[in-house]
Design a protein around this motif. Sequence first.
Motif, PDB file in Angstrom:
ATOM      1  N   ARG A  63      -5.356  -3.119  -4.057  1.00 22.94           N
ATOM      2  CA  ARG A  63      -4.021  -2.916  -4.456  1.00 22.94           C
ATOM      3  C   ARG A  63      -3.696  -4.368  -3.882  1.00 22.94           C
ATOM      4  N   GLY A  64      -4.116  -5.660  -3.321  1.00 21.09           N
ATOM      5  CA  GLY A  64      -3.613  -6.949  -2.887  1.00 21.09           C
ATOM      6  C   GLY A  64      -3.124  -6.597  -1.731  1.00 21.09           C
ATOM      7  N   GLU A  65      -2.961  -5.843  -0.814  1.00 19.41           N
ATOM      8  CA  GLU A  65      -2.865  -5.563   0.724  1.00 19.41           C
ATOM      9  C   GLU A  65      -3.693  -6.484   1.291  1.00 19.41           C
ATOM     10  N   THR A  66      -2.975  -5.897   2.787  1.00 20.26           N
ATOM     11  CA  THR A  66      -3.945  -6.609   4.321  1.00 20.26           C
ATOM     12  C   THR A  66      -4.837  -5.071   4.648  1.00 20.26           C
ATOM     13  N   VAL A  67      -5.645  -5.250   5.140  1.00 19.57           N
ATOM     14  CA  VAL A  67      -6.403  -3.750   6.037  1.00 19.57           C
ATOM     15  C   VAL A  67      -4.982  -3.154   6.944  1.00 19.57           C
ATOM     16  N   ALA A  68      -4.403  -4.568   7.345  1.00 18.33           N
ATOM     17  CA  ALA A  68      -3.522  -3.680   8.418  1.00 18.33           C
ATOM     18  C   ALA A  68      -2.673  -2.741   7.773  1.00 18.33           C
ATOM     19  N   GLU A  69      -1.974  -3.187   6.460  1.00 25.14           N
ATOM     20  CA  GLU A  69      -0.742  -2.655   5.748  1.00 25.14           C
ATOM     21  C   GLU A  69      -1.062  -1.291   5.286  1.00 25.14           C
ATOM     22  N   VAL A  70      -2.379  -1.112   4.863  1.00 22.28           N
ATOM     23  CA  VAL A  70      -3.110  -0.039   4.388  1.00 22.28           C
ATOM     24  C   VAL A  70      -3.561   0.603   5.789  1.00 22.28           C
ATOM     25  N   GLU A  71      -3.321   0.412   6.581  1.00 18.01           N
ATOM     26  CA  GLU A  71      -3.335   1.327   8.010  1.00 18.01           C
ATOM     27  C   GLU A  71      -2.417   1.370   8.265  1.00 18.01           C
ATOM     28  N   ALA A  72      -1.521   0.914   8.333  1.00 17.26           N
ATOM     29  CA  ALA A  72       0.191   1.296   8.276  1.00 17.26           C
ATOM     30  C   ALA A  72       0.768   2.333   7.688  1.00 17.26           C
ATOM     31  N   ASN A  73       0.764   2.019   6.207  1.00 16.75           N
ATOM     32  CA  ASN A  73       0.826   3.066   5.997  1.00 16.75           C
ATOM     33  C   ASN A  73       0.215   4.223   5.578  1.00 16.75           C
ATOM     34  N   ALA A  74      -1.036   4.152   5.371  1.00 17.25           N
ATOM     35  CA  ALA A  74      -2.047   5.484   5.324  1.00 17.25           C
ATOM     36  C   ALA A  74      -1.546   6.703   6.946  1.00 17.25           C
ATOM     37  N   TRP A  75      -1.607   5.169   7.797  1.00 18.06           N
ATOM     38  CA  TRP A  75      -1.289   6.198   9.086  1.00 18.06           C
ATOM     39  C   TRP A  75       0.410   7.109   9.279  1.00 18.06           C
TER      40      TRP A  75
END
Length: 257
Positions: free
Chosen positions: A230-242
Amino acid sequence: MAFFDHHCHLADLDDGQELLDAARSQGVSRFIDVGVTIQSSRACLEFASTRDGVWATAGVHPHDSNEGPVDELIVALEQLVDGGAVAVGECGLDYHYDHSPRNTQRDVFAAQIQLALRLDVPLVIHTREAWQDTFAVLDDEGWPRRTILHCFTGGPQEAERCLAGGAVLSFSGIVTFKGAADVREAAKQVPPDRYLVETDTPFLAPVPHRGRRNQPAWVVDVARGLAEVRGETVAEVEANAWANTHAAYGLALPTVG
């Protein structure tokens, strides 16, 4: 904030507690243990009841759709939801293996959709090589307002159809497989508030663990693979999925402090 593995199968594993401990050491703090039969759903609910940060679902997988009369299955599932299960499922259609007759799969799937609608609880869907019929049954019965497409295996067209139905899409280790081009293309187009991550433990270990038995700790690798796509950071995926997982299952976010 941390990671949430919302789809794993732990209650029937001899080392389920050890896998939870290993996951917590990697920052995975919440889990949903997913039922696939009446018996396994009861085991999941019992497993979750004695552990913080663990919930359970109650469902009849398409492989096991012929385990009993539909009416009896639905009565048992409703009792499990009343007993604390947070969702109906996993349920759906699987035309790859056809372990149950297709007409039985459709009937049991439809009945579980009706149950989720009546109880206003999330619905967790498994579909494999059955997209057309999956959409047909959902359209006929109605899409529950919180519908989760677990282990999404479709492409952009299927993703668009799921999103139009109001569903959220959950990505497993498949998103890290270089051969899963359609899944990776679909992952690019999902809005940031409509995706989840999962392991489906003990199945589908992500890269770099392919070929091994999966475990909840590796949901971090799924998030890493999704972030890359997705071209996102792991922290962004973590926050969104959470945030998305708590919303999808109607669970309260933990308080800070």
